[in-house]
Design a protein around this motif. Structure first.
Motif, PDB file in Angstrom:
ATOM      1  N   MET A   1      68.939  31.199  25.198  1.00  0.00           N
ATOM      2  CA  MET A   1      67.678  30.493  25.441  1.00  0.00           C
ATOM      3  C   MET A   1      67.830  29.440  26.545  1.00  0.00           C
ATOM      4  SD  MET A   1      64.945  31.308  23.820  1.00  0.00           S
ATOM      5  CE  MET A   1      64.561  32.634  22.688  1.00  0.00           C
ATOM      6  N   PRO A   2      66.708  28.946  27.102  1.00  0.00           N
ATOM      7  CA  PRO A   2      66.770  27.893  28.128  1.00  0.00           C
ATOM      8  C   PRO A   2      67.330  26.578  27.583  1.00  0.00           C
ATOM      9  CG  PRO A   2      64.592  28.930  28.091  1.00  0.00           C
ATOM     10  CD  PRO A   2      65.327  29.433  26.885  1.00  0.00           C
ATOM     11  N   ASP A   3      67.789  25.735  28.504  1.00  0.00           N
ATOM     12  CA  ASP A   3      68.171  24.352  28.216  1.00  0.00           C
ATOM     13  C   ASP A   3      69.355  24.290  27.242  1.00  0.00           C
ATOM     14  OD1 ASP A   3      65.950  23.614  29.809  1.00  0.00           O
ATOM     15  OD2 ASP A   3      64.645  23.852  28.062  1.00  0.00           O
ATOM     16  N   ARG A   4      69.787  23.079  26.913  1.00  0.00           N
ATOM     17  CA  ARG A   4      70.809  22.916  25.885  1.00  0.00           C
ATOM     18  C   ARG A   4      70.130  22.939  24.519  1.00  0.00           C
ATOM     19  NH1 ARG A   4      75.130  18.422  26.430  1.00  0.00           N
ATOM     20  NH2 ARG A   4      76.432  20.016  25.429  1.00  0.00           N
ATOM     21  N   GLY A   5      70.884  23.297  23.483  1.00  0.00           N
ATOM     22  CA  GLY A   5      70.321  23.313  22.140  1.00  0.00           C
ATOM     23  C   GLY A   5      69.863  21.932  21.707  1.00  0.00           C
ATOM     24  N   ILE A   6      68.769  21.871  20.932  1.00  0.00           N
ATOM     25  CA  ILE A   6      68.220  20.573  20.518  1.00  0.00           C
ATOM     26  C   ILE A   6      68.904  20.029  19.267  1.00  0.00           C
ATOM     27  CG2 ILE A   6      65.967  20.875  21.598  1.00  0.00           C
ATOM     28  CD1 ILE A   6      64.885  21.711  18.815  1.00  0.00           C
ATOM     29  N   ASN A   7      69.508  20.925  18.455  1.00  0.00           N
ATOM     30  CA  ASN A   7      70.246  20.499  17.265  1.00  0.00           C
ATOM     31  C   ASN A   7      71.144  21.656  16.840  1.00  0.00           C
ATOM     32  OD1 ASN A   7      68.617  22.352  15.809  1.00  0.00           O
ATOM     33  ND2 ASN A   7      67.089  20.756  15.438  1.00  0.00           N
ATOM     34  N   MET A   8      71.816  21.491  15.719  1.00  0.00           N
ATOM     35  CA  MET A   8      72.776  22.506  15.291  1.00  0.00           C
ATOM     36  C   MET A   8      72.092  23.823  14.915  1.00  0.00           C
ATOM     37  SD  MET A   8      75.867  21.887  12.607  1.00  0.00           S
ATOM     38  CE  MET A   8      75.115  22.628  11.172  1.00  0.00           C
ATOM     39  N   GLY A   9      70.819  23.759  14.541  1.00  0.00           N
ATOM     40  CA  GLY A   9      70.091  24.986  14.195  1.00  0.00           C
ATOM     41  C   GLY A   9      69.692  25.799  15.404  1.00  0.00           C
ATOM     42  N   ASP A  10      69.814  25.203  16.594  1.00  0.00           N
ATOM     43  CA  ASP A  10      69.365  25.851  17.828  1.00  0.00           C
ATOM     44  C   ASP A  10      70.571  26.428  18.567  1.00  0.00           C
ATOM     45  OD1 ASP A  10      67.846  26.695  19.950  1.00  0.00           O
ATOM     46  OD2 ASP A  10      67.667  24.702  20.858  1.00  0.00           O
ATOM     47  N   GLY A  11      71.264  27.338  17.893  1.00  0.00           N
ATOM     48  CA  GLY A  11      72.428  28.018  18.452  1.00  0.00           C
ATOM     49  C   GLY A  11      72.671  29.275  17.644  1.00  0.00           C
ATOM     50  N   TRP A  12      73.808  29.905  17.860  1.00  0.00           N
ATOM     51  CA  TRP A  12      74.205  31.076  17.058  1.00  0.00           C
ATOM     52  C   TRP A  12      75.339  30.643  16.149  1.00  0.00           C
ATOM     53  CZ3 TRP A  12      78.719  34.445  18.644  1.00  0.00           C
ATOM     54  CH2 TRP A  12      78.950  35.462  17.697  1.00  0.00           C
ATOM     55  N   GLU A  13      75.111  30.688  14.830  1.00  0.00           N
ATOM     56  CA  GLU A  13      76.121  30.215  13.876  1.00  0.00           C
ATOM     57  C   GLU A  13      76.328  31.224  12.766  1.00  0.00           C
ATOM     58  OE1 GLU A  13      77.269  26.509  10.869  1.00  0.00           O
ATOM     59  OE2 GLU A  13      75.298  26.531  11.834  1.00  0.00           O
ATOM     60  N   THR A  14      77.591  31.547  12.519  1.00  0.00           N
ATOM     61  CA  THR A  14      77.958  32.503  11.476  1.00  0.00           C
ATOM     62  C   THR A  14      78.446  31.776  10.229  1.00  0.00           C
ATOM     63  OG1 THR A  14      80.279  32.697  12.168  1.00  0.00           O
ATOM     64  CG2 THR A  14      78.690  34.098  13.308  1.00  0.00           C
ATOM     65  N   LYS A  15      78.491  32.498   9.125  1.00  0.00           N
ATOM     66  CA  LYS A  15      78.983  31.892   7.885  1.00  0.00           C
ATOM     67  C   LYS A  15      80.505  31.716   7.939  1.00  0.00           C
ATOM     68  CE  LYS A  15      78.677  36.313   5.354  1.00  0.00           C
ATOM     69  NZ  LYS A  15      77.583  36.917   6.101  1.00  0.00           N
ATOM     70  N   ARG A  16      81.024  30.927   7.010  1.00  0.00           N
ATOM     71  CA  ARG A  16      82.484  30.767   6.892  1.00  0.00           C
ATOM     72  C   ARG A  16      83.052  32.061   6.313  1.00  0.00           C
ATOM     73  NH1 ARG A  16      83.727  24.532   5.264  1.00  0.00           N
ATOM     74  NH2 ARG A  16      81.802  23.614   6.057  1.00  0.00           N
ATOM     75  N   ARG A  17      83.926  32.686   7.080  1.00  0.00           N
ATOM     76  CA  ARG A  17      84.502  33.953   6.622  1.00  0.00           C
ATOM     77  C   ARG A  17      85.798  33.696   5.873  1.00  0.00           C
ATOM     78  NH1 ARG A  17      86.419  36.939   9.751  1.00  0.00           N
ATOM     79  NH2 ARG A  17      86.362  35.686  11.634  1.00  0.00           N
ATOM     80  N   ARG A  18      86.004  34.494   4.861  1.00  0.00           N
ATOM     81  CA  ARG A  18      87.210  34.378   4.034  1.00  0.00           C
ATOM     82  C   ARG A  18      87.947  35.713   4.092  1.00  0.00           C
ATOM     83  NH1 ARG A  18      86.078  29.343   4.624  1.00  0.00           N
ATOM     84  NH2 ARG A  18      84.903  28.283   2.987  1.00  0.00           N
ATOM     85  N   GLY A  19      88.742  35.910   5.140  1.00  0.00           N
ATOM     86  CA  GLY A  19      89.430  37.187   5.280  1.00  0.00           C
ATOM     87  C   GLY A  19      88.562  38.196   6.017  1.00  0.00           C
ATOM     88  N   GLY A  20      89.015  39.459   6.046  1.00  0.00           N
ATOM     89  CA  GLY A  20      88.269  40.492   6.761  1.00  0.00           C
ATOM     90  C   GLY A  20      88.625  40.494   8.237  1.00  0.00           C
ATOM     91  N   ARG A  21      87.622  40.700   9.089  1.00  0.00           N
ATOM     92  CA  ARG A  21      87.887  40.883  10.532  1.00  0.00           C
ATOM     93  C   ARG A  21      88.462  39.617  11.165  1.00  0.00           C
ATOM     94  NH1 ARG A  21      82.502  40.656   9.697  1.00  0.00           N
ATOM     95  NH2 ARG A  21      81.525  38.752  10.456  1.00  0.00           N
ATOM     96  N   GLU A  22      89.019  39.791  12.350  1.00  0.00           N
ATOM     97  CA  GLU A  22      89.715  38.703  13.055  1.00  0.00           C
ATOM     98  C   GLU A  22      88.729  37.662  13.585  1.00  0.00           C
ATOM     99  OE1 GLU A  22      92.727  38.150  16.900  1.00  0.00           O
ATOM    100  OE2 GLU A  22      91.418  39.905  16.777  1.00  0.00           O
ATOM    101  N   CYS A  23      87.566  38.109  13.999  1.00  0.00           N
ATOM    102  CA  CYS A  23      86.633  37.185  14.660  1.00  0.00           C
ATOM    103  C   CYS A  23      85.202  37.670  14.485  1.00  0.00           C
ATOM    104  CB  CYS A  23      86.973  37.070  16.155  1.00  0.00           C
ATOM    105  SG  CYS A  23      86.798  38.622  17.052  1.00  0.00           S
ATOM    106  N   ASP A  24      84.259  36.755  14.727  1.00  0.00           N
ATOM    107  CA  ASP A  24      82.851  37.149  14.864  1.00  0.00           C
ATOM    108  C   ASP A  24      82.587  37.528  16.310  1.00  0.00           C
ATOM    109  OD1 ASP A  24      81.627  37.022  12.288  1.00  0.00           O
ATOM    110  OD2 ASP A  24      81.927  34.845  12.318  1.00  0.00           O
TER     111      ASP A  24
END
Length: 331
Positions: free
Chosen positions: A206-229
């Motif tokens: 999206m344009p501009d910098r994010g306005i807060n933490m909700g204005d980005g792409w955020e994944t859940k805390r992973r516990r094992g499984g794949r190496e990365c998101d």
């Protein structure tokens, strides 16, 4: 018309959103509720006992009861020109005061439409349901800049969402100017990601910098499984990558440890999967909290051209924005 439950356009961006620069320019009548509400980002709300001097307060665009022949209309400027896949004519909370029918017209214009504008019908006149999401396919694959939403004969519409794909305005660029190939307004779009539990992958471009933490792409805390998101973005066009910005704005206790960037070139209309033959663009780099990170000398792909990029985020967390500057390949 799609059913009220289905959302058929989740992979497309809202071209009318204020975040992209969308505006409601004018309307025939907004006596009860302002036309600007049509593109408010928030979901419409209903406040039972809230009234104004003009009547019941409503969270949408609402005209008075028409006592003459005709219909109401509102003209919108899209945030960027684009091909429209479909609409949501949202009449939420307009129960006894929704229009009976709507139609939508479009034009492509450098200036605001006037009485001489030639409009093209892209949604023919059809019924809409009150207090509902009314998902409607677009009847045209043209590139449009402005819309006229027609409301028959009168009444209230809470929100208009215009789902589609931005089309780059190449006239805006100087000869030899680098282009942000991963920018939504240039026509990029995310096609797939491993996870977006906390916030949408669309925010990343999206344009501009994010306005807060909700204005980005955020994944859940992973516990094992794949190496990365990971996230896969279709670039605005086939091009080379020359410099990259990764912004972790507002991500302080949950920024990723690091990232890497890969690319691939695919035939038109095809999208690569997670395990496609990805080529390295930037090897794994460390990230820090709440900061912009700039990469130029680290780019190793040279003159290779790509149609898609894949950002690997180690191991999980949040990134606010990604910018991928390069040059479009000659047609």
């Amino acid at each position: 018309m799609h059913s009220n439950q289905q959302h058929p356009y989740t992979e497309w961006v809202d071209l009318a959103s204020r975040k992209l620069g969308g505006q409601v320019l004018s309307c025939s009548d907004d006596f009860f509720a302002e036309m600007e509400n049509l593109i408010k980002p928030a979901e419409p709300v209903f406040i039972h006992d809230k009234y104004t001097d003009r009547g019941k307060w409503m969270d949408g665009w609402e005209s008075r009861r028409k006592r003459v022949v005709g219909y109401d209309w509102a003209i919108l400027k899209l945030g960027c020109q684009g091909r429209i896949k479909g609409f949501n004519v949202n009449t939420m909370h307009f129960a006894g005061n929704a229009p009976k029918q709507v139609s939508i017209e479009a034009c492509n214009s450098r200036t605001a439409p006037d009485e001489n504008t030639q409009w093209t019908t892209i949604v023919s006149q059809q019924d809409v349901q009150p207090t509902s999401n009314n998902f409607i396919d677009c009847e045209s694959d043209g590139v449009w800049t402005h819309l006229r939403l027609n409301s028959f004969p009168d009444g209230g519409i809470a929100r208009l969402r215009v789902y589609g794909e931005a089309v780059m305005d190449t006239d805006w660029f100087l000869p030899g100017e680098p282009v942000d190939l991963a920018f939504v307004k240039n026509g990029a779009r995310p096609v797939e990601c491993s996870d977006m539990f906390f916030s949408s992958m669309t925010n990343l471009i999206m344009p501009d910098r994010g306005i807060n933490m909700g204005d980005g792409w955020e994944t859940k805390r992973r516990r094992g499984g794949r190496e990365c998101d990971w996230i896969i973005v279709k670039l605005a066009g086939t091009g080379t990558v020359k410099k990259v910005v990764v912004d972790t704005a507002h991500f302080k206790g949950n920024y990723p440890d690091g990232f890497s960037l890969l690319g691939i070139s695919m035939p038109e209309g095809q999208h690569p999967g997670e395990n496609a033959d990805w080529q390295p663009i930037i090897e794994r780099q460390k990230l820090t909290a709440d900061a912009e990170h700039f990469y130029k000398d680290e780019v190793i792909s040279g003159e290779q051209t790509f149609t898609h990029i894949k950002l690997n985020m180690y191991p999980d967390g949040g990134i606010s924005r990604l910018r991928v500057f390069g040059f479009l390949a000659a047609e």
